[in-house]
Design a protein around this motif. Structure first.
Motif, PDB file in Angstrom:
ATOM      1  N   VAL A  83       0.852  -1.205   0.000  1.00  0.00           N
ATOM      2  CA  VAL A  83       0.000   0.000   0.000  1.00  0.00           C
ATOM      3  C   VAL A  83       0.883   1.249   0.000  1.00  0.00           C
ATOM      4  N   GLU A  84       1.900   1.256   0.879  1.00  0.00           N
ATOM      5  CA  GLU A  84       2.728   2.456   1.006  1.00  0.00           C
ATOM      6  C   GLU A  84       3.626   2.699  -0.201  1.00  0.00           C
ATOM      7  N   HIS A  85       4.247   1.637  -0.706  1.00  0.00           N
ATOM      8  CA  HIS A  85       5.273   1.814  -1.743  1.00  0.00           C
ATOM      9  C   HIS A  85       4.739   1.681  -3.169  1.00  0.00           C
ATOM     10  N   CYS A  86       3.623   0.968  -3.342  1.00  0.00           N
ATOM     11  CA  CYS A  86       3.156   0.710  -4.713  1.00  0.00           C
ATOM     12  C   CYS A  86       1.786   1.325  -5.005  1.00  0.00           C
ATOM     13  N   VAL A  87       0.815   1.041  -4.128  1.00  0.00           N
ATOM     14  CA  VAL A  87      -0.561   1.475  -4.424  1.00  0.00           C
ATOM     15  C   VAL A  87      -0.706   2.994  -4.392  1.00  0.00           C
ATOM     16  N   LEU A  88      -0.217   3.632  -3.318  1.00  0.00           N
ATOM     17  CA  LEU A  88      -0.417   5.089  -3.196  1.00  0.00           C
ATOM     18  C   LEU A  88       0.276   5.877  -4.309  1.00  0.00           C
ATOM     19  N   PRO A  89       1.570   5.633  -4.610  1.00  0.00           N
ATOM     20  CA  PRO A  89       2.195   6.409  -5.696  1.00  0.00           C
ATOM     21  C   PRO A  89       1.591   6.110  -7.061  1.00  0.00           C
ATOM     22  N   LEU A  90       0.988   4.925  -7.203  1.00  0.00           N
ATOM     23  CA  LEU A  90       0.392   4.557  -8.491  1.00  0.00           C
ATOM     24  C   LEU A  90      -0.967   5.227  -8.654  1.00  0.00           C
ATOM     25  N   ALA A  91      -1.679   5.358  -7.538  1.00  0.00           N
ATOM     26  CA  ALA A  91      -3.047   5.880  -7.618  1.00  0.00           C
ATOM     27  C   ALA A  91      -3.081   7.397  -7.742  1.00  0.00           C
ATOM     28  N   GLN A  92      -2.112   8.083  -7.160  1.00  0.00           N
ATOM     29  CA  GLN A  92      -2.187   9.543  -7.085  1.00  0.00           C
ATOM     30  C   GLN A  92      -0.876  10.194  -7.532  1.00  0.00           C
ATOM     31  N   THR A  93      -0.951  11.072  -8.511  1.00  0.00           N
ATOM     32  CA  THR A  93       0.262  11.739  -8.999  1.00  0.00           C
ATOM     33  C   THR A  93       0.867  12.633  -7.919  1.00  0.00           C
ATOM     34  N   ASP A  94       0.004  13.290  -7.123  1.00  0.00           N
ATOM     35  CA  ASP A  94       0.505  14.183  -6.051  1.00  0.00           C
ATOM     36  C   ASP A  94       1.414  13.444  -5.092  1.00  0.00           C
ATOM     37  N   ILE A  95       0.971  12.239  -4.705  1.00  0.00           N
ATOM     38  CA  ILE A  95       1.768  11.446  -3.756  1.00  0.00           C
ATOM     39  C   ILE A  95       3.089  11.071  -4.404  1.00  0.00           C
ATOM     40  N   ARG A  96       3.013  10.719  -5.685  1.00  0.00           N
ATOM     41  CA  ARG A  96       4.224  10.318  -6.411  1.00  0.00           C
ATOM     42  C   ARG A  96       5.254  11.457  -6.447  1.00  0.00           C
ATOM     43  N   GLN A  97       4.745  12.679  -6.594  1.00  0.00           N
ATOM     44  CA  GLN A  97       5.655  13.833  -6.691  1.00  0.00           C
ATOM     45  C   GLN A  97       6.250  14.204  -5.339  1.00  0.00           C
ATOM     46  N   LYS A  98       5.470  14.044  -4.264  1.00  0.00           N
ATOM     47  CA  LYS A  98       5.909  14.529  -2.960  1.00  0.00           C
ATOM     48  C   LYS A  98       6.611  13.469  -2.118  1.00  0.00           C
ATOM     49  N   ALA A  99       6.325  12.205  -2.377  1.00  0.00           N
ATOM     50  CA  ALA A  99       6.918  11.139  -1.543  1.00  0.00           C
ATOM     51  C   ALA A  99       8.401  10.997  -1.862  1.00  0.00           C
ATOM     52  N   PRO A 100       9.223  10.630  -0.863  1.00  0.00           N
ATOM     53  CA  PRO A 100      10.648  10.406  -1.153  1.00  0.00           C
ATOM     54  C   PRO A 100      10.815   9.264  -2.162  1.00  0.00           C
ATOM     55  N   GLU A 101      11.877   9.358  -2.974  1.00  0.00           N
ATOM     56  CA  GLU A 101      12.038   8.372  -4.055  1.00  0.00           C
ATOM     57  C   GLU A 101      12.160   6.945  -3.552  1.00  0.00           C
ATOM     58  N   ASN A 102      12.788   6.768  -2.375  1.00  0.00           N
ATOM     59  CA  ASN A 102      12.948   5.390  -1.901  1.00  0.00           C
ATOM     60  C   ASN A 102      11.638   4.788  -1.397  1.00  0.00           C
TER      61      ASN A 102
END
Length: 374
Positions: A83-102
């Motif tokens: 959920v933390e590493h795959c689902v959230l960054p995949l579902a929302q572009t905002d999360i993908r942009q703001k979350a740390p790359e690792n």
């Protein structure tokens, strides 16, 4: 005066870049080839299992599990990590942009014995995020796009990649990924043009094209998922495989607590609600140690036929009825478990960390001994 040099065009990540003019034509092609498909919806909460407190504690304290390495992550840990590493960054572009790359996975490697739920997790990620599902497993791409040698393979990967961008969010799934990452022998060029290894180079390059961080766009909501039940096969190019995938998750067979839940849940699917005083679920969970969730499901499905469910009032269920069918399903042997454990130790980076710690401790001890010797 000297003519200014023309700037070199940027290097293409794939030889097929720019060869497709009309992107929309690719979709019917991929549907026809069976790569772009509709999947049966499953949810992450259907990946049943308990939280393994002892295993979590051992992992966080870096304590080893007897002579083995760490215990495998439990179903609960796997769910929260995905959920933390795959689902959230995949579902929302905002999360993908703001979350740390690792914390943003572009690719995920699932490994574990047959029937442990690897394909199900891939489908669950796609269902939870509403993703388009592309299947590039060796069995699916066999005989597809083989004309033109490397060019055909590059075109296949490029087609899937641009369609995945246009139809984002997307999941690109590769089952039996060990067949793609076979080590090629040096000096030997002429291999089988149909072998799955033909997409290795372009697949690794495509994964690197997915952006993370502030420059990520809607089109970067792509996740590559590789699944394998033989990550320790001797012909695998391990270095290439491990560098291609950001997240590596060991989906092992369930531990005792999860097996109790699985036996009950699979029986409930058939409308059978078990009274613990009549049928000893604990015994079933104990004897099924080493069997994957898929094996337990298969066993329950074989025993609880429609006819047997009707007879329950007259003839209650007995533990013995399950033993025979269970013994005929896939089992993970101790040696195989050990191989998974060794691979996990290396893949998760724990081996390098452990070796570094050991070296630091040794250096500290030597320095201490020198100080005492003076």
């Amino acid at each position: 005066p000297k003519k200014p040099k023309k700037p070199k065009p940027p290097k293409k990540w794939c030889t097929a870049v720019g060869s497709i003019t009309n992107r929309e034509d690719c979709v019917p092609d991929l549907v026809e080839q069976g790569i772009l498909k509709k999947i049966k919806a499953v949810h992450l909460e259907d990946f049943w299992g308990e939280y393994h407190f002892l295993g979590a504690m051992l992992r966080s304290h870096h304590k080893f599990w007897g002579e083995y390495h760490f215990p495998p992550p439990s179903a609960q840990m796997i769910r929260s990590l995905l959920v933390e590493h795959c689902v959230l960054p995949l579902a929302q572009t905002d999360i993908r942009q703001k979350a740390p790359e690792n914390l943003t996975a572009r690719s995920l490697l699932l490994y574990g014995p047959k029937g442990s739920g690897k394909s199900m997790l891939a489908r669950a990620i796609a269902t939870e995020t509403g993703s388009t599902f592309f299947d590039m497993s060796p069995l699916v791409i066999e005989g597809k796009s083989t004309q033109g040698g490397a060019k055909g393979a590059a075109l296949l990967v490029y087609k899937v990649f641009i369609c995945a961008q246009d139809m984002a969010p997307s999941v690109i799934y590769i089952d039996q990924v060990e067949q793609v990452y076979q080590a090629s022998k040096k000096g030997k060029k002429s291999g089988d043009p149909n072998a799955p290894v033909r997409i290795k180079k372009d697949l690794s390059a495509a994964i690197k094209q997915v952006k993370r961080g502030p420059e990520a766009t809607e089109q970067d909501r792509i996740l590559f998922i590789g699944a394998t039940s033989k990550p320790f096969d001797e012909n695998i190019d391990s270095k290439e495989l491990l560098s291609a995938f950001d997240e590596k998750v060991w989906v092992s067979y369930p531990e005792y607590g999860s097996r109790v839940v699985l036996w009950q849940k699979f029986m409930e699917v058939h409308g059978v609600f078990v009274d613990p005083t009549k049928l000893n679920i604990s015994t079933l969970a104990r004897v099924s140690d080493g069997y994957s969730a898929g094996s337990i499901k298969q066993t329950v499905d074989r025993v609880l036929t429609a006819r047997r469910v009707q007879q329950l009032k007259v003839r209650p269920l007995k533990v013995q009825e399950f033993i025979g069918p269970l013994s005929r399903t896939a089992f993970c042997w101790r040696e195989e478990y050990q191989q998974f454990s060794d691979f996990d130790f290396e893949a998760t980076g724990e081996k390098a960390l452990h070796e570094r710690r050991a070296a630091e401790e040794k250096a500290a001890e030597e320095a201490q001994a020198k100080g005492k010797g003076k």
